[in-house]
Motif scaffolding. Sequence first.
Motif, mmCIF file in Angstrom:
data_model
loop_
_atom_site.group_PDB
_atom_site.id
_atom_site.type_symbol
_atom_site.label_atom_id
_atom_site.label_comp_id
_atom_site.label_asym_id
_atom_site.label_seq_id
_atom_site.Cartn_x
_atom_site.Cartn_y
_atom_site.Cartn_z
ATOM 1 N N UNK A 49 4.229 12.826 1.426
ATOM 2 C CA UNK A 49 3.566 14.001 1.970
ATOM 3 C C UNK A 49 4.033 15.257 1.240
ATOM 4 N N UNK A 50 3.100 16.142 0.992
ATOM 5 C CA UNK A 50 3.388 17.424 0.368
ATOM 6 C C UNK A 50 2.074 18.113 0.089
ATOM 7 N N UNK A 51 2.117 19.326 -0.429
ATOM 8 C CA UNK A 51 0.873 19.962 -0.830
ATOM 9 C C UNK A 51 0.260 19.151 -1.972
ATOM 10 N N UNK A 52 -1.024 19.354 -2.197
ATOM 11 C CA UNK A 52 -1.677 18.629 -3.296
ATOM 12 C C UNK A 52 -0.996 18.933 -4.620
ATOM 13 N N UNK A 53 -0.586 20.183 -4.819
ATOM 14 C CA UNK A 53 0.103 20.539 -6.064
ATOM 15 C C UNK A 53 1.439 19.813 -6.165
ATOM 16 N N UNK A 54 2.184 19.753 -5.065
ATOM 17 C CA UNK A 54 3.474 19.049 -5.082
ATOM 18 C C UNK A 54 3.290 17.557 -5.333
ATOM 19 N N UNK A 55 2.282 16.964 -4.701
ATOM 20 C CA UNK A 55 2.019 15.547 -4.942
ATOM 21 C C UNK A 55 1.687 15.302 -6.408
ATOM 22 N N UNK A 56 0.829 16.153 -6.970
ATOM 23 C CA UNK A 56 0.446 15.993 -8.372
ATOM 24 C C UNK A 56 1.670 16.053 -9.278
ATOM 25 N N UNK A 57 2.490 17.063 -9.090
ATOM 26 C CA UNK A 57 3.642 17.239 -9.969
ATOM 27 C C UNK A 57 4.683 16.146 -9.767
ATOM 28 N N UNK A 58 4.808 15.644 -8.551
ATOM 29 C CA UNK A 58 5.733 14.532 -8.315
ATOM 30 C C UNK A 58 5.200 13.251 -8.957
ATOM 31 N N UNK A 59 3.904 12.979 -8.825
ATOM 32 C CA UNK A 59 3.322 11.773 -9.413
ATOM 33 C C UNK A 59 3.451 11.767 -10.926
ATOM 34 N N UNK A 60 3.356 12.951 -11.529
ATOM 35 C CA UNK A 60 3.473 13.033 -12.978
ATOM 36 C C UNK A 60 4.895 13.371 -13.424
ATOM 37 N N UNK A 61 5.843 13.231 -12.501
ATOM 38 C CA UNK A 61 7.257 13.366 -12.811
ATOM 39 C C UNK A 61 7.618 14.760 -13.329
ATOM 40 N N UNK A 89 0.842 -1.199 0.000
ATOM 41 C CA UNK A 89 0.000 0.000 0.000
ATOM 42 C C UNK A 89 0.873 1.244 0.000
ATOM 43 N N UNK A 90 0.524 2.189 -0.848
ATOM 44 C CA UNK A 90 1.171 3.498 -0.914
ATOM 45 C C UNK A 90 0.188 4.535 -0.399
ATOM 46 N N UNK A 91 0.626 5.333 0.560
ATOM 47 C CA UNK A 91 -0.231 6.369 1.154
ATOM 48 C C UNK A 91 0.233 7.734 0.669
ATOM 49 N N UNK A 92 -0.695 8.514 0.149
ATOM 50 C CA UNK A 92 -0.428 9.886 -0.271
ATOM 51 C C UNK A 92 -1.183 10.828 0.646
ATOM 52 N N UNK A 93 -0.505 11.860 1.122
ATOM 53 C CA UNK A 93 -1.113 12.762 2.103
ATOM 54 C C UNK A 93 -0.830 14.198 1.708
ATOM 55 N N UNK A 94 -1.903 14.937 1.366
ATOM 56 C CA UNK A 94 -1.767 16.363 1.054
ATOM 57 C C UNK A 94 -1.799 17.172 2.342
ATOM 58 N N UNK A 95 -0.893 18.105 2.455
ATOM 59 C CA UNK A 95 -0.746 18.873 3.691
ATOM 60 C C UNK A 95 -1.541 20.173 3.693
ATOM 61 N N UNK A 96 -2.264 20.481 2.629
ATOM 62 C CA UNK A 96 -3.068 21.704 2.581
ATOM 63 C C UNK A 96 -4.175 21.656 3.632
ATOM 64 N N UNK A 97 -4.474 22.798 4.203
ATOM 65 C CA UNK A 97 -5.579 22.880 5.157
ATOM 66 C C UNK A 97 -6.919 22.727 4.439
ATOM 67 N N UNK A 98 -7.847 22.065 5.101
ATOM 68 C CA UNK A 98 -9.226 22.059 4.636
ATOM 69 C C UNK A 98 -9.607 20.999 3.631
ATOM 70 N N UNK A 99 -8.679 20.164 3.175
ATOM 71 C CA UNK A 99 -9.032 19.164 2.171
ATOM 72 C C UNK A 99 -9.738 17.957 2.780
#
Length: 243
Positions: free
Chosen positions: A206-218, A167-177
């Motif tokens: 872990x990272x902001x949602x934008x950082x996670x997105x950009x990391x996932x898409x390399x 299992x891979x866990x992704x966690x966005x650190x932005x408030x309110x999501x």
Amino acid sequence: MDFSAALIEENRLLRDLVRDADPAAPVPTCPEWTLTQLVRHVGRGDRWAGMIVRDRADAPVDPRAVPDGKPTGDLDDWLAQSPQVLLDAVAATGPDTPVWTFMGPRPAAWWIRRRLHETVVHRADVALALEVPFVVDPAVAADSVSEWLSLVVGRKVDTPALAAGTTLHLHATDDGLGEAGEWLVHGGAEGLTWEHGHAKGAAAVRGTAAELLLALLRRLPAERVQVLGDAEVVHTWLARTPF
């Protein structure tokens, strides 16, 4: 989320970025593309999706057959009109009408969300090329992650991105999501699945949602986000999830 309004807004933000930029500037995250080629790709993609929906296609459509698929006048005006072609087609055909997609038949409105997130990622490409900050609504970025995961798990591949039982866990650190900012991706005997949730996995990112997105898409190196647990799980995932 109002995907139609978000698509129009992302298109506006993309146009604002490229309007005064050098059209011949290279886009490093899209090798061999210039800014003009990227803009044409985005605009024609919207119009291609609109043609699929308008014609209620049940098979792939050749992008070269798209009406006005190449701008003949002002590039900014052409790009501004492109998403409306899709939105008008969905309204005319009916948002629930099944049409062809590369994931199998889906409701026509599926294409609006798909084109929204295609535009988000390519706006990031432009921002990175111009070395300016990439700012996106965290809710939009989080939905981009969810949509991307749905594309990945829906593909048939010979070598899965996660081993069975991993299992891979992704966690966005932005408030309110809330739950929309947490994802669990599971490797199983029948392939990948994902869900929103919080639990311990073999690795967590872990990272902001934008950082996670950009990391996932390399678009960003994995080192730009926080990786906890087995880093090899993350590197294997990235190596096996090009699209």
